[in-house]
Design a protein around this motif. Structure first.
Motif, PDB file in Angstrom:
ATOM      1  N   UNK A  59       0.833  -1.198   0.000  1.00 58.38           N
ATOM      2  CA  UNK A  59       0.000   0.000   0.000  1.00 58.38           C
ATOM      3  C   UNK A  59       0.866   1.246   0.000  1.00 58.38           C
ATOM      4  N   UNK A  60       0.391   2.280  -0.687  1.00 53.53           N
ATOM      5  CA  UNK A  60       1.098   3.559  -0.732  1.00 53.53           C
ATOM      6  C   UNK A  60       0.089   4.676  -0.459  1.00 53.53           C
ATOM      7  N   UNK A  61       0.483   5.608   0.404  1.00 55.78           N
ATOM      8  CA  UNK A  61      -0.379   6.760   0.683  1.00 55.78           C
ATOM      9  C   UNK A  61       0.489   7.923   1.133  1.00 55.78           C
ATOM     10  N   UNK A  62      -0.010   9.152   0.945  1.00 53.90           N
ATOM     11  CA  UNK A  62       0.725  10.336   1.398  1.00 53.90           C
ATOM     12  C   UNK A  62       0.372  10.696   2.835  1.00 53.90           C
ATOM     13  N   UNK A  63      -0.596  10.012   3.430  1.00 51.43           N
ATOM     14  CA  UNK A  63      -0.982  10.246   4.820  1.00 51.43           C
ATOM     15  C   UNK A  63      -0.219   9.294   5.737  1.00 51.43           C
ATOM     16  N   UNK A  64       0.698   9.840   6.539  1.00 52.24           N
ATOM     17  CA  UNK A  64       1.499   9.018   7.437  1.00 52.24           C
ATOM     18  C   UNK A  64       0.616   8.307   8.455  1.00 52.24           C
ATOM     19  N   UNK A  65      -0.393   8.991   8.980  1.00 52.16           N
ATOM     20  CA  UNK A  65      -1.281   8.380   9.977  1.00 52.16           C
ATOM     21  C   UNK A  65      -2.056   7.214   9.368  1.00 52.16           C
ATOM     22  N   UNK A  66      -2.474   7.360   8.117  1.00 52.21           N
ATOM     23  CA  UNK A  66      -3.194   6.274   7.443  1.00 52.21           C
ATOM     24  C   UNK A  66      -2.293   5.061   7.267  1.00 52.21           C
ATOM     25  N   UNK A  67      -1.041   5.305   6.862  1.00 55.98           N
ATOM     26  CA  UNK A  67      -0.084   4.214   6.660  1.00 55.98           C
ATOM     27  C   UNK A  67       0.190   3.480   7.974  1.00 55.98           C
ATOM     28  N   UNK A  68       0.350   4.233   9.048  1.00 52.10           N
ATOM     29  CA  UNK A  68       0.587   3.603  10.350  1.00 52.10           C
ATOM     30  C   UNK A  68      -0.596   2.719  10.748  1.00 52.10           C
ATOM     31  N   UNK A  69      -1.819   3.209  10.543  1.00 52.24           N
ATOM     32  CA  UNK A  69      -3.001   2.424  10.886  1.00 52.24           C
ATOM     33  C   UNK A  69      -3.131   1.207   9.973  1.00 52.24           C
ATOM     34  N   UNK A  70      -2.789   1.374   8.700  1.00 55.94           N
ATOM     35  CA  UNK A  70      -2.787   0.265   7.737  1.00 55.94           C
ATOM     36  C   UNK A  70      -1.913  -0.871   8.261  1.00 55.94           C
ATOM     37  N   UNK A  71      -0.701  -0.522   8.695  1.00 56.74           N
ATOM     38  CA  UNK A  71       0.238  -1.552   9.135  1.00 56.74           C
ATOM     39  C   UNK A  71      -0.186  -2.192  10.455  1.00 56.74           C
ATOM     40  N   UNK A  72      -0.819  -1.423  11.326  1.00 58.64           N
ATOM     41  CA  UNK A  72      -1.388  -1.994  12.547  1.00 58.64           C
ATOM     42  C   UNK A  72      -2.495  -2.979  12.192  1.00 58.64           C
ATOM     43  N   UNK A  73      -3.364  -2.571  11.265  1.00 65.95           N
ATOM     44  CA  UNK A  73      -4.464  -3.446  10.844  1.00 65.95           C
ATOM     45  C   UNK A  73      -3.946  -4.744  10.236  1.00 65.95           C
ATOM     46  N   UNK A  74      -2.899  -4.633   9.408  1.00 65.56           N
ATOM     47  CA  UNK A  74      -2.325  -5.822   8.777  1.00 65.56           C
ATOM     48  C   UNK A  74      -1.745  -6.762   9.832  1.00 65.56           C
ATOM     49  N   UNK A  75      -1.032  -6.197  10.793  1.00 68.17           N
ATOM     50  CA  UNK A  75      -0.451  -7.002  11.868  1.00 68.17           C
ATOM     51  C   UNK A  75      -1.546  -7.681  12.694  1.00 68.17           C
TER      52      UNK A  75
END
Length: 241
Positions: free
Chosen positions: A91-107
């Motif tokens: 996944x790629x996004x310009x929102x750092x907060x979105x990316x952090x939540x993405x990776x938490x969700x994946x984990x």
């Protein structure tokens, strides 16, 4: 996420601020209802878009081989719905907060970074980006209407396709009478307030060198902000090779 001159509104910056704020809405606040409803709607939309892509192009997805780039991935609602059907997703996004939540969700789903991970970067389609990775499928869900130049965005995404790979875009189709679909309160983050036409999508895809352009009606969904029912589409183009 094409930029413009200083005289033009910076949609990328406005979207970064908006989606950072959305992603930082913590679970502790969800008992108030609004954020929980928003996330449930996002999950539902992710599932419907994945179903639409798989129904339209079932041969593009193989759980053993297909490597996917999810562009403007947000907190990962589309990736979560798609990951059982592909080998890996970046996944790629310009929102750092979105990316952090993405990776938490994946984990939390028990997925390894090799299976599903996101990075915060504004891609330009240049050598060296994403370690020069190329993908079988690039997906972009419910984001094209945010981009000032869908032509420039499409050119960037084609750079990350393998020869023979496919770009799949799902978004809101312009109404037959061309009326405005997005409320004025969202005009600072939505560049295409009337939705997107088949003609504009064809022009962007073919202008970026994609072949076999198709645009198919996918499903109808009600806009949360306005209550209006809108038509969603799946657009597909293939990189020659």
């Amino acid at each position: 996420m094409a930029g413009g001159s200083s005289r033009q509104h910076d949609f990328a910056a406005a979207n970064r601020v908006y989606f950072d704020e959305q992603a930082r809405s913590t679970p502790h606040r969800e008992h108030h209802g609004h954020h929980h409803h928003h996330r449930e709607e996002a999950r539902k939309l992710g599932r419907r878009n994945v179903a639409a892509m798989r129904n339209a192009y079932p041969l593009l997805f193989d759980e053993d081989t297909t490597e996917v780039l999810d562009y403007a991935c947000g907190t990962g609602m589309l990736s979560q719905a798609l990951c059982p059907y592909v080998k890996s997703i970046v996944g790629v996004d310009i929102s750092q907060a979105s990316v952090e939540q993405y990776n938490v969700n994946a984990s939390n789903q028990g997925l390894t970074p090799e299976e599903m991970k996101a990075v915060c970067v504004q891609l330009k389609g240049e050598p060296g980006e994403l370690d020069d990775a190329k993908f079988d499928v690039v997906v972009c869900c419910a984001s094209y209407h945010h981009f000032p130049s869908i032509e420039e965005t499409t050119q960037v995404l084609v750079h990350f396709l393998k020869p023979g790979g496919s770009l799949l875009v799902t978004d809101i189709k312009a109404a037959p009478d061309g009326h405005e679909l997005f409320k004025e309160t969202h005009h600072h983050i939505v560049a295409h307030t009337h939705g997107l036409t088949e003609e504009s999508m064809r022009r962007a895809f073919e202008g970026a060198g994609l072949a076999q352009f198709e645009l198919k009606d996918a499903f109808k969904a009600r806009m949360t902000a306005t209550g209006e029912e809108t038509q969603w589409f799946v657009a597909r183009g293939s990189k020659p090779g």
